[in-house]
Design an enzyme around this catalytic site. Structure first.
Site, PDB file in Angstrom:
ATOM      1  N   HIS A 181       0.841  -1.196   0.000  1.00 45.91           N
ATOM      2  CA  HIS A 181       0.000   0.000   0.000  1.00 45.91           C
ATOM      3  C   HIS A 181       0.875   1.244   0.000  1.00 45.91           C
ATOM      4  O   HIS A 181       1.862   1.321   0.713  1.00 45.91           O
ATOM      5  CB  HIS A 181      -0.892   0.019   1.249  1.00 45.91           C
ATOM      6  CG  HIS A 181      -1.758   1.239   1.313  1.00 45.91           C
ATOM      7  ND1 HIS A 181      -2.934   1.349   0.594  1.00 45.91           N
ATOM      8  CD2 HIS A 181      -1.612   2.410   1.972  1.00 45.91           C
ATOM      9  CE1 HIS A 181      -3.467   2.532   0.824  1.00 45.91           C
ATOM     10  NE2 HIS A 181      -2.689   3.201   1.656  1.00 45.91           N
TER      11      HIS A 181
ATOM     12  N   ASP B  48     -15.241   1.618   8.135  1.00 49.27           N
ATOM     13  CA  ASP B  48     -14.244   2.595   7.697  1.00 49.27           C
ATOM     14  C   ASP B  48     -14.847   3.593   6.717  1.00 49.27           C
ATOM     15  O   ASP B  48     -14.582   4.787   6.797  1.00 49.27           O
ATOM     16  CB  ASP B  48     -13.045   1.888   7.073  1.00 49.27           C
ATOM     17  CG  ASP B  48     -12.065   2.895   6.490  1.00 49.27           C
ATOM     18  OD1 ASP B  48     -11.508   3.676   7.286  1.00 49.27           O
ATOM     19  OD2 ASP B  48     -11.886   2.936   5.260  1.00 49.27           O
TER      20      ASP B  48
ATOM     21  N   ARG C  35     -15.172  11.727   9.373  1.00 50.34           N
ATOM     22  CA  ARG C  35     -13.915  12.420   9.727  1.00 50.34           C
ATOM     23  C   ARG C  35     -13.633  13.555   8.766  1.00 50.34           C
ATOM     24  O   ARG C  35     -13.125  14.612   9.154  1.00 50.34           O
ATOM     25  CB  ARG C  35     -12.747  11.410   9.718  1.00 50.34           C
ATOM     26  CG  ARG C  35     -12.763  10.459  10.915  1.00 50.34           C
ATOM     27  CD  ARG C  35     -11.865   9.254  10.668  1.00 50.34           C
ATOM     28  NE  ARG C  35     -10.513   9.658  10.350  1.00 50.34           N
ATOM     29  CZ  ARG C  35      -9.680   8.943   9.564  1.00 50.34           C
ATOM     30  NH1 ARG C  35     -10.063   7.787   9.043  1.00 50.34           N
ATOM     31  NH2 ARG C  35      -8.470   9.385   9.316  1.00 50.34           N
TER      32      ARG C  35
ATOM     33  N   SER D  39      -7.534   2.735   9.581  1.00 50.67           N
ATOM     34  CA  SER D  39      -8.313   2.775   8.344  1.00 50.67           C
ATOM     35  C   SER D  39      -7.575   2.030   7.221  1.00 50.67           C
ATOM     36  O   SER D  39      -8.138   1.156   6.551  1.00 50.67           O
ATOM     37  CB  SER D  39      -8.541   4.255   7.982  1.00 50.67           C
ATOM     38  OG  SER D  39      -8.973   4.410   6.658  1.00 50.67           O
TER      39      SER D  39
ATOM     40  N   LYS E   1      -8.415  -2.104   5.696  1.00 50.12           N
ATOM     41  CA  LYS E   1      -8.755  -2.412   4.299  1.00 50.12           C
ATOM     42  C   LYS E   1      -7.834  -3.485   3.720  1.00 50.12           C
ATOM     43  O   LYS E   1      -8.270  -4.361   2.968  1.00 50.12           O
ATOM     44  CB  LYS E   1      -8.697  -1.126   3.463  1.00 50.12           C
ATOM     45  CG  LYS E   1      -9.931  -0.258   3.697  1.00 50.12           C
ATOM     46  CD  LYS E   1      -9.890   1.047   2.933  1.00 50.12           C
ATOM     47  CE  LYS E   1      -9.059   2.068   3.663  1.00 50.12           C
ATOM     48  NZ  LYS E   1      -9.421   3.460   3.425  1.00 50.12           N
TER      49      LYS E   1
HETATM   50  N1  URA Z   1      -6.342   6.945   3.638  1.00 49.87           N
HETATM   51  C1  URA Z   1      -7.144   6.043   4.198  1.00 49.87           C
HETATM   52  O1  URA Z   1      -7.415   4.993   3.633  1.00 49.87           O
HETATM   53  N2  URA Z   1      -7.659   6.302   5.416  1.00 49.87           N
HETATM   54  C2  URA Z   1      -7.395   7.435   6.073  1.00 49.87           C
HETATM   55  O2  URA Z   1      -7.883   7.599   7.174  1.00 49.87           O
HETATM   56  C3  URA Z   1      -6.554   8.378   5.481  1.00 49.87           C
HETATM   57  C4  URA Z   1      -6.033   8.096   4.250  1.00 49.87           C
END
Ligand code: URA
Ligand code: CA
Length: 433
Positions: A82, A161, A168, A183, A187
């Site tokens: 990632h 999320d 947020r 977060s 994923k």
């Molecule tokens: N990217 C994400 O996937 N989550 C966040 O909280 C910030 C950036």
């Protein structure tokens, strides 16, 4: 349990138990906890942070809020990578076939993405015939045979999320390290990763503007991964200038192919070898980073990595001849050179502004529903620190519109040439593991 008591506990600096965190996340996902309480909770986390234990528990609670991709029928350790997002970042296109070629299975779910250019899926679709729709069975079979497949997102992954991130976004609580780290990691884990490699970008074009913040985010994610049984490593890398030369979908596919042939830009090559080595180590195919790097260099020089790329493209319906003939990729009607007005050294190439210039040409989506033009973009001719003569090209603008005045005005503003010698910023910062 009452949400108000948990908000108060976090507000006063307390540590939440696993049951309490599970209560917050499941209650918020199913609508029993309203946005206003979750907003207050997020702000309390923003100010008071979370312990390592809380972050790990929060991550797994978000994983449990939705579906999980089951990759257990794929042999070996499934490694995912990632990046926290950069401009002209073509690493996935290089890394997927490269690490697959040394035996690490890459079962990748990718996105289309908003922003300067398309996501990995859009880039791959600039190869004629390439399709990203595979059934689960086809996906698993392809990874077992070729070690690599890339598909679009499917299933209802981490709904907690999705909901929390939108909240947020409008409550000034995006920029909290425990919330970002959980977060991102939730994923990856929901998508089936057994091991994770993270590229945390820092600099002007990045989410984390300072090295200190980038390091804290990387440490938080590595701690979460390792404590929930997913071996995780991270690097900090520079994003003050775009990565490689190309910014644009088909242009980046060509750049990735060049890199797989050992003829890519120096920075992109180095970043791929660094991240790739970590992927090979966490994937259990090498004992240490040096050994892994040698394996990857050999895969490039022997042509093995390129051959896996061709097989992968072909398996997903694309024309593998693109690897030998870049003319098969979509091409823009006009190529306009952007020339230096002065002699000197390139001082800055502001990544996000140059990315925006590529988006103005049509390379990226301004909104979720915009169409993108796979052919267009910008190809840099110089990187920070390189010398340039007056009238020498600094970049090429690949456009399907004749009028590129707006793009030229932007490049004039954000590509600076200095009379003094400039040091290039170091690409790779710390390794965190
Ligand atoms: N990217 C994400 O996937 N989550 C966040 O909280 C910030 C950036
Ligand atoms: Ca690039």
């Amino acid at each position: 349990m009452r949400m108000v008591d948990l908000i108060e506990k976090k507000r006063d600096g307390g540590e939440l138990t696993a049951e309490e965190i599970a209560f917050v996340i499941s209650g918020y996902t199913n609508g029993e906890i309203p946005d206003y309480q979750m907003s207050a909770f997020s702000m309390a986390v923003f100010f008071n942070g979370m312990t390592d234990q809380e972050q790990a528990t929060l991550t797994m609670a978000m994983v449990d809020s939705g579906d999980r991709i089951n990759l257990s029928k794929i042999e070996g350790i499934k490694v995912d990578k990632h990046s926290t997002g950069g401009v002209g970042d073509t690493t996935t296109l290089v890394l997927a076939p490269l690490v697959a070629s040394v035996g690490v299975p890459v079962a990748k779910m990718s996105g289309r993405g908003l922003g300067h250019t398309g996501g990995t899926l859009d880039k791959l679709e600039s190869i004629e015939g390439f399709h990203i729709e595979l059934t689960e069975e086809q996906f698993i079979q392809q990874v077992n045979e070729l070690k690599v497949a890339v598909i679009g997102q499917s299933g209802n992954l981490t709904p907690a999320d999705k909901k929390l991130y939108s909240l947020r976004d409008v409550t000034a609580t995006v920029n909290s390290i425990p919330l970002i780290a959980s977060s991102i990691m939730s994923k990856k884990i929901a998508a089936g990763a057994d091991a994770i490699v993270l590229d945390v970008k820092t600099g002007e074009g990045a989410f984390m503007k300072t090295k200190e913040d980038a390091r804290k985010l990387a440490e938080a994610m590595v701690s979460i991964g390792n404590s929930v049984g997913r071996r995780t490593m991270a690097i900090i890398s520079d994003m003050s200038q775009p990565l490689g030369f190309a910014i644009g979908n088909a242009l980046e596919v060509k750049e990735a192919i060049d890199t797989l042939k050992g003829q890519g830009p120096e920075d992109l090559t180095e970043l791929c070898l660094t991240l790739g080595s970590q992927m090979v180590v966490v994937g259990g195919k090498a004992n240490n980073l040096e050994e892994a790097r040698e394996m990857l260099k050999e895969a490039i020089s022997s042509g093995k990595a390129l051959s896996v790329f061709k097989q992968f493209v072909s398996a997903q319906g694309g024309n593998p001849e693109v690897a030998d003939n870049a003319d098969l990729l979509p091409k823009a009607k006009y190529i306009v050179e952007f020339l230096s007005e002065n002699e000197g050294y390139v001082e800055s190439l502001e990544a996000d502004e140059i990315g925006t210039a590529a988006m103005l040409l049509g390379a990226g989506r301004a909104t979720k529903d915009s169409e993108i033009d796979l052919a267009v973009g910008i190809v840099l001719k110089k990187k920070i620190g390189e010398s340039v003569a007056k009238g020498e090209p600094l970049a090429e603008i690949h456009s399907n519109r004749e009028d590129v005045d707006e793009v030229i005005a932007r490049l004039q503003k954000y590509i600076k040439v200095s009379a003094q010698k400039i040091e290039a910023p170091p690409l790779i910062g710390e390794l965190i593991m």
